[in-house]
Design an enzyme around this catalytic site. Structure first.
Site, PDB file in Angstrom:
ATOM      1  N   GLU A  93       0.835  -1.199   0.000  1.00 51.47           N
ATOM      2  CA  GLU A  93       0.000   0.000   0.000  1.00 51.47           C
ATOM      3  C   GLU A  93       0.868   1.247   0.000  1.00 51.47           C
ATOM      4  OE1 GLU A  93      -2.729  -0.133   3.309  1.00 51.47           O
ATOM      5  OE2 GLU A  93      -3.501  -2.084   2.696  1.00 51.47           O
ATOM      6  N   CYS A 106       3.535   8.612   0.611  1.00 54.27           N
ATOM      7  CA  CYS A 106       4.190   7.765   1.606  1.00 54.27           C
ATOM      8  C   CYS A 106       4.366   6.393   0.956  1.00 54.27           C
ATOM      9  CB  CYS A 106       3.304   7.687   2.852  1.00 54.27           C
ATOM     10  SG  CYS A 106       3.926   6.546   4.093  1.00 54.27           S
ATOM     11  N   CYS A 113       6.624  -6.629   7.447  1.00 54.85           N
ATOM     12  CA  CYS A 113       7.780  -6.116   8.186  1.00 54.85           C
ATOM     13  C   CYS A 113       8.104  -7.095   9.305  1.00 54.85           C
ATOM     14  CB  CYS A 113       7.464  -4.748   8.777  1.00 54.85           C
ATOM     15  SG  CYS A 113       8.885  -4.025   9.638  1.00 54.85           S
ATOM     16  N   CYS A 117       6.638  -3.781  15.611  1.00 53.54           N
ATOM     17  CA  CYS A 117       6.329  -2.701  16.567  1.00 53.54           C
ATOM     18  C   CYS A 117       4.861  -2.871  17.003  1.00 53.54           C
ATOM     19  CB  CYS A 117       6.534  -1.340  15.912  1.00 53.54           C
ATOM     20  SG  CYS A 117       8.221  -1.105  15.322  1.00 53.54           S
ATOM     21  N   CYS A 120       1.807  -0.895  15.356  1.00 51.59           N
ATOM     22  CA  CYS A 120       1.810  -0.788  13.892  1.00 51.59           C
ATOM     23  C   CYS A 120       1.107  -1.986  13.252  1.00 51.59           C
ATOM     24  CB  CYS A 120       3.263  -0.725  13.407  1.00 51.59           C
ATOM     25  SG  CYS A 120       3.427  -0.854  11.633  1.00 51.59           S
ATOM     26  N   CYS A 333      -0.310   6.910   9.938  1.00 55.12           N
ATOM     27  CA  CYS A 333       0.942   6.255  10.301  1.00 55.12           C
ATOM     28  C   CYS A 333       0.707   4.936  11.031  1.00 55.12           C
ATOM     29  CB  CYS A 333       1.715   7.186  11.224  1.00 55.12           C
ATOM     30  SG  CYS A 333       3.313   7.548  10.601  1.00 55.12           S
TER      31      CYS A 333
HETATM   32  S1  SF4 Z   1       6.536   0.832  12.523  1.00 57.55           S
HETATM   33 FE1  SF4 Z   1       5.705  -0.964  11.442  1.00 57.55          FE
HETATM   34  S2  SF4 Z   1       6.606  -0.901   9.405  1.00 57.55           S
HETATM   35 FE2  SF4 Z   1       7.834   0.471  10.713  1.00 57.55          FE
HETATM   36  S3  SF4 Z   1       9.475  -0.840  11.506  1.00 57.55           S
HETATM   37 FE3  SF4 Z   1       7.840  -0.955  13.021  1.00 57.55          FE
HETATM   38  S4  SF4 Z   1       6.638  -2.771  12.416  1.00 57.55           S
HETATM   39 FE4  SF4 Z   1       7.928  -2.214  10.657  1.00 57.55          FE
END
Ligand code: SF4
Length: 341
Positions: A93, A106, A113, A117, A120, A333
């Site tokens: 995306e 963006c 990933c 985090c 996220c 975000c």
């Molecule tokens: S914020 Fe999301 S996309 Fe960015 S490094 Fe952390 S887990 Fe990965």
């Protein structure tokens, strides 16, 4: 024979290709401009090439690596979220945002990933693979073509950790900033990392002029490790040394992104600790009130945000509260994942 894809090729690579088919070198700069500046998808559109050359290219190559599957527009019409399909069937995306005269995209750099985090949505997906430079720049080209707009700013903050795909991300940024291509100035391109220290040092030593942002989110070692497991590998105190190395060597300001989550990292103690951490650095802090993906976490109240800012007012630090864009379409975000399904 599988056709070459020209999207993602540098000018030098195109020059070799053009010479290999017996054409003069200058044709490569023209082709580069058609692909990256004018955003063509078909060689038939290259009107200053002979029919014979166009046919040579059709036989040999193709253009375009991402296909827009879906597009969602926010209720205020200022944010568009795009879902793309890649050649191997994976999905990514990106987001297009309008803010006065700024037209920002963006971009994603990985499918999924690995860093997980906890605030996220992408982090909740597994890591699938790195994107190529072509797949990164093509997100931007597809948006320009579809919306008939010229993008002015780029943030590399979509799906993935860009510094775990360093070479392809830098190649994409070099293509985006190339003056014969999209020609977006290097200081209009921001790369945001969760804090991959060796890559921050490499970025600094390479003398990269792109803007650098670190997704910080906590000023306590333990709290940051809870929110961002990568902090166990690259702890905050070492990360701040890397940030200092960058600011002193590059003489550029560094940006710290701080996603504020109610009851997690929005207290006065957090603010004081953060102020102490950054006060000697040439930096900017972007406070980003969290956008609820589910009911577990929420953004802080306005009062809390105002109180948080107070300790910074006497410091030589720029601090701003970023207005979240595209909240109603999950385009803010940390909200990029395959939410179209
Ligand atoms: S914020 Fe999301 S996309 Fe960015 S490094 Fe952390 S887990 Fe990965």
């Amino acid at each position: 024979m599988e056709k070459l894809n020209l999207t993602g090729m540098t000018l030098e690579e195109m020059e070799s290709l053009i010479e290999s088919i017996g054409q003069p070198r200058y044709r490569a700069a023209q082709l580069f401009n058609w692909i990256y500046k004018k955003g063509i998808l078909s060689f038939d559109q290259v009107t200053n090439f002979s029919k014979q050359l166009r046919q040579q290219l059709v036989d040999l190559a193709q253009i375009g690596l991402v296909t827009i599957e879906k597009q969602i527009v926010s209720s205020d019409n200022q944010t568009n979220k795009f879902l793309y399909k890649l050649a191997d069937g994976q999905c990514i995306e990106s987001v297009y945002m309008i803010d006065r005269k700024r037209r920002t995209v963006c971009l994603s750099t990985q499918v999924g990933c690995a860093l997980a985090c906890n605030f996220c949505a992408t982090g909740a997906m597994d890591f699938k693979r790195n994107l190529t430079a072509g797949e990164i720049i093509d997100q931007l080209l597809a948006i320009q073509r579809t919306l008939n707009v010229e993008v002015t700013n780029v943030v590399i903050m979509g799906m993935g950790e860009p510094f775990l795909n360093y070479d392809e991300v830098m190649k994409a940024c070099d293509l985006i900033s190339h003056d014969k291509g999209v020609a977006i100035g290097k200081r209009k391109i921001t790369i945001s990392t969760s804090g991959i220290i060796p890559a921050i040092k490499r970025f600094t030593d390479d003398g990269q002029r792109y803007k650098l942002a670190i997704s910080l989110n906590a000023a306590h070692e333990e709290k940051r490790s809870q929110m961002m497991p990568i902090n166990k590998k690259y702890p905050l105190n070492e990360l701040m040394n890397a940030a200092k190395y960058y600011t002193s060597k590059s003489r550029h300001r560094i940006t710290f992104e701080y996603v504020m989550i109610a009851g997690v990292n929005d207290g006065m103690e957090d603010a004081l600790k953060l102020a102490k951490l950054v006060k000697s650095l040439k930096c900017k802090i972007n406070l980003i009130p969290y956008n609820a993906i589910d009911n577990h976490q929420a953004p802080p109240s306005e009062e809390k945000i105002n109180a948080f800012i107070r300790p910074f007012l006497n410091l030589n630090v720029v601090i701003s509260v970023r207005k979240s864009k595209g909240v109603d379409i999950n385009a803010a975000c940390g909200q990029l994942y395959n939410s179209f399904n």
